[in-house]
Design an enzyme around this catalytic site. Structure first.
Site, mmCIF file in Angstrom:
data_model
loop_
_atom_site.group_PDB
_atom_site.id
_atom_site.type_symbol
_atom_site.label_atom_id
_atom_site.label_comp_id
_atom_site.label_asym_id
_atom_site.label_seq_id
_atom_site.Cartn_x
_atom_site.Cartn_y
_atom_site.Cartn_z
ATOM 1 N N LYS A 8 0.754 -1.227 -0.057
ATOM 2 C CA LYS A 8 -0.170 0.055 0.020
ATOM 3 C C LYS A 8 0.795 1.361 -0.116
ATOM 4 O O LYS A 8 1.980 1.210 0.473
ATOM 5 C CB LYS A 8 -0.863 0.103 0.998
ATOM 6 C CG LYS A 8 -0.223 0.013 2.702
ATOM 7 C CD LYS A 8 0.120 1.399 3.074
ATOM 8 C CE LYS A 8 0.903 1.561 4.341
ATOM 9 N NZ LYS A 8 1.654 2.267 4.451
ATOM 10 N N PRO A 97 9.466 -5.182 0.109
ATOM 11 C CA PRO A 97 10.404 -4.864 1.025
ATOM 12 C C PRO A 97 10.059 -4.820 2.357
ATOM 13 O O PRO A 97 8.997 -4.270 2.676
ATOM 14 C CB PRO A 97 11.095 -3.518 0.549
ATOM 15 C CG PRO A 97 10.799 -3.335 -1.106
ATOM 16 C CD PRO A 97 9.379 -3.930 -1.124
ATOM 17 N N GLY A 101 7.951 0.830 4.639
ATOM 18 C CA GLY A 101 6.768 1.798 4.521
ATOM 19 C C GLY A 101 5.514 1.308 3.689
ATOM 20 O O GLY A 101 4.848 2.138 3.711
ATOM 21 N N GLY A 105 4.542 -6.321 6.149
ATOM 22 C CA GLY A 105 4.275 -7.449 7.053
ATOM 23 C C GLY A 105 2.719 -7.292 7.528
ATOM 24 O O GLY A 105 2.144 -8.555 7.641
ATOM 25 N N ASP A 139 -2.591 -1.633 9.736
ATOM 26 C CA ASP A 139 -2.815 -1.676 8.193
ATOM 27 C C ASP A 139 -3.423 -2.723 7.732
ATOM 28 O O ASP A 139 -3.605 -2.866 6.477
ATOM 29 C CB ASP A 139 -1.388 -1.387 7.583
ATOM 30 C CG ASP A 139 -0.821 0.094 7.952
ATOM 31 O OD1 ASP A 139 -1.643 0.989 8.331
ATOM 32 O OD2 ASP A 139 0.374 0.236 7.846
HETATM 33 O O1 C5P Z 1 -0.428 -1.237 14.363
HETATM 34 P P1 C5P Z 1 1.220 -1.560 14.091
HETATM 35 O O2 C5P Z 1 1.650 -2.878 14.677
HETATM 36 O O3 C5P Z 1 1.291 -1.728 12.558
HETATM 37 O O4 C5P Z 1 1.809 -0.297 14.514
HETATM 38 C C1 C5P Z 1 3.319 -0.115 14.744
HETATM 39 C C2 C5P Z 1 3.902 1.115 15.464
HETATM 40 O O5 C5P Z 1 3.568 2.178 14.830
HETATM 41 C C3 C5P Z 1 2.904 1.174 16.900
HETATM 42 O O6 C5P Z 1 3.518 0.215 17.835
HETATM 43 C C4 C5P Z 1 2.952 2.644 17.042
HETATM 44 O O7 C5P Z 1 4.414 2.862 17.709
HETATM 45 C C5 C5P Z 1 3.231 3.169 15.846
HETATM 46 N N1 C5P Z 1 1.743 3.731 15.205
HETATM 47 C C6 C5P Z 1 1.301 4.696 15.848
HETATM 48 N N2 C5P Z 1 -0.113 5.257 15.236
HETATM 49 C C7 C5P Z 1 -0.804 4.433 14.439
HETATM 50 C C8 C5P Z 1 0.044 3.181 13.971
HETATM 51 C C9 C5P Z 1 1.006 2.725 14.280
HETATM 52 O O8 C5P Z 1 1.878 5.468 16.669
HETATM 53 N N3 C5P Z 1 -1.905 5.081 14.114
#
Ligand code: C5P
Length: 319
Positions: A8, A97, A101, A105, A139
C-alpha cells in the site's frame, strides 16, 4: 492454499497527537498497488513460518511474525463449537521490501487470514475478517480490502473512498536501509514538540468544529482530485505528515525525492513511515522513463513500476 496480497501507499497520511494507548489518531487515504507478496498455508503439526525472497532474512520467524499472529488471532476467533483446526506451516514469498513503509508485514498477515479462512472453511465474511485483522496491526484491515479507502482511528477503521477506478502509474524507489515505524512516529512527536508549525501538512491544523487541537482532517482537495481522475491534480495533493520525521532519520531521501521531481514526476512522497519513496507518473510510458532515469541517477537501491488501485488479499490457488 495460497493468497496474494498487495503493498500500500498512503496518498494522504495526516497524523494527530499521540493517544493514551501510544498510537496516533490518523486520517489516511490508503491506495493498494501492484507489488505483491504470496502467502501459502498448509496443515502442519504446529504453527511455523518460513520466508523467501526480498529481505527474507529480516523477517522474524517466531511469534513476532505478523502472519503467525494473524493465524493465531483467526483460530482464537472461531466459534467454540466449531472443530478447532490444527497447526499450519506458513510460507511467505516476499516481493514487498521489509520495513519499507509499504505495509509488507501487514499484507502478509492479511493474506494469512484469507488463506486460513479458506483452508479451515471458517466462512468469515470480509467485515468479520477485518475485525480480526484490526487486532493484528493498524494496516492489516486495509490489506484485506485493497483499492482506495479512507482509514481513521489507528488506520483500521475503513470507509471506501468512492472514487472512479482510474489507474495511476507509480515508480517506487527502494532505499538502501530500513526505518522502524515506531521510531518514525516518535521522531514526529519530537519534531512537533521542538518546532511547532514545522511539520504542518494539509490535515494537521486545528479548524472550526474540531474536537481537539491537531485532530487530523481528510484532505478535501485530494478527494476531489481523486474523483476527477486527473493524475496532475492528485500528484499536487500527495501529503504525508510522517515525511519530515522520516527525512530527519534518513536525510538521503531528500535527494531521492528531489531527483524524481526533477525527472518529471507529478508528485512525490515518502511511503508511509519510509524509507521507500513513491513518484506519480502521468501514464505507463512516463513511469517507464522515470524508472529508468531514477535508477540511473544513483539515488536509491532499486526501482519498481507499479499501478494502483488493485484489490486486496485474495486466494489464488487452492493447493
Ligand atoms: O499497528 P502496528 O503494529 O502496525 O503499528 C506499529 C507501530 O507504529 C505502533 O506500535 C506505534 O508505535 C506506531 N503507530 C502509531 N499510530 C498509528 C499506527 C502505528 O503510533 N496509528
Amino acid at each position: 492454499m495460497t493468497a496474494r496480497v498487495p503493498a500500500k501507499l498512503n496518498l494522504q497520511l495526516a497524523v494527530g497527537p499521540p493517544r493514551a494507548d501510544g498510537y496516533h489518531g490518523l486520517v489516511t487515504v490508503f491506495h493498494a498497488v501492484s507489488l505483491f507478496d504470496e502467502v501459502t498455508v498448509e496443515p502442519a503439526a504446529q504453527d511455523t513460518v518460513s520466508v523467501t525472497g526480498e529481505g527474507a532474512d529480516r523477517v522474524p520467524e517466531d511469534g513476532d511474525n505478523l502472519a503467525l499472529r494473524a493465524v493465531a488471532a483467526l483460530r482464537a476467533a472461531l466459534p467454540r463449537r466449531a472443530a478447532q483446526p490444527g497447526g499450519v506451516q506458513v510460507t511467505i514469498a516476499k516481493r514487498i521490501p521489509v520495513a519499507a513503509g509499504l505495509a509488507g508485514g501487514s499484507a502478509d498477515a492479511a493474506a494469512a487470514l484469507v488463506a486460513c479462512n479458506e483452508l479451515w472453511a471458517s466462512g468469515f465474511s470480509q467485515p468479520r475478517l477485518a475485525e480480526v485483522a484490526a487486532t493484528v496491526g493498524s494496516d492489516v484491515a486495509f490489506a484485506l480490502v485493497g483499492g482506495t479507502a479512507v482509514g481513521r482511528g489507528r488506520g483500521e477503521q475503513l470507509t471506501p473512498a468512492l472514487v472512479p477506478s482510474t489507474q495511476y502509474y507509480w515508480v517506487l524507489a527502494f532505499a538502501d536501509g530500513q526505518l522502524s515505524t515506531p521510531a518514525v512516529y516518535t521522531a514526529l512527536d519530537r519534531l512537533r514538540a521542538s518546532g511547532p508549525g514545522k511539520t504542518a501538512g494539509p490535515g494537521k491544523t486545528a479548524g472550526p468544529g474540531k474536537t481537539a487541537p491537531g485532530d487530523p482532517d481528510l484532505d478535501a482537495a485530494l478527494m476531489s482530485a481523486l474523483r476527477s481522475g486527473d493524475a496532475v491534480r492528485v500528484g499536487g495533493r500527495l501529503s504525508n505528515d510522517l515525511q519530515p520525521a522520516a527525512l530527519s532519520l534518513f536525510p538521503a531521501l531528500r535527494k531521492t525525492l528531489a531527483a524524481g521531481l526533477e525527472l518529471g514526476a507529478l508528485g512525490a512522497l515518502v511511503a508511509g513511515s519510509g524509507p521507500t519513496c513513491a513518484f506519480l507518473a502521468a501514464n505507463a510510458e512516463r513511469a517507464l522513463d522515470l524508472a529508468v532515469s531514477l535508477s540511473g541517477a544513483g539515488v536509491c537501491r532499486s526501482v519498481a513500476r507499479v499501478a494502483g488501485p488493485v484489490p486486496g488479499a485474495a486466494v489464488v490457488t487452492a493447493g
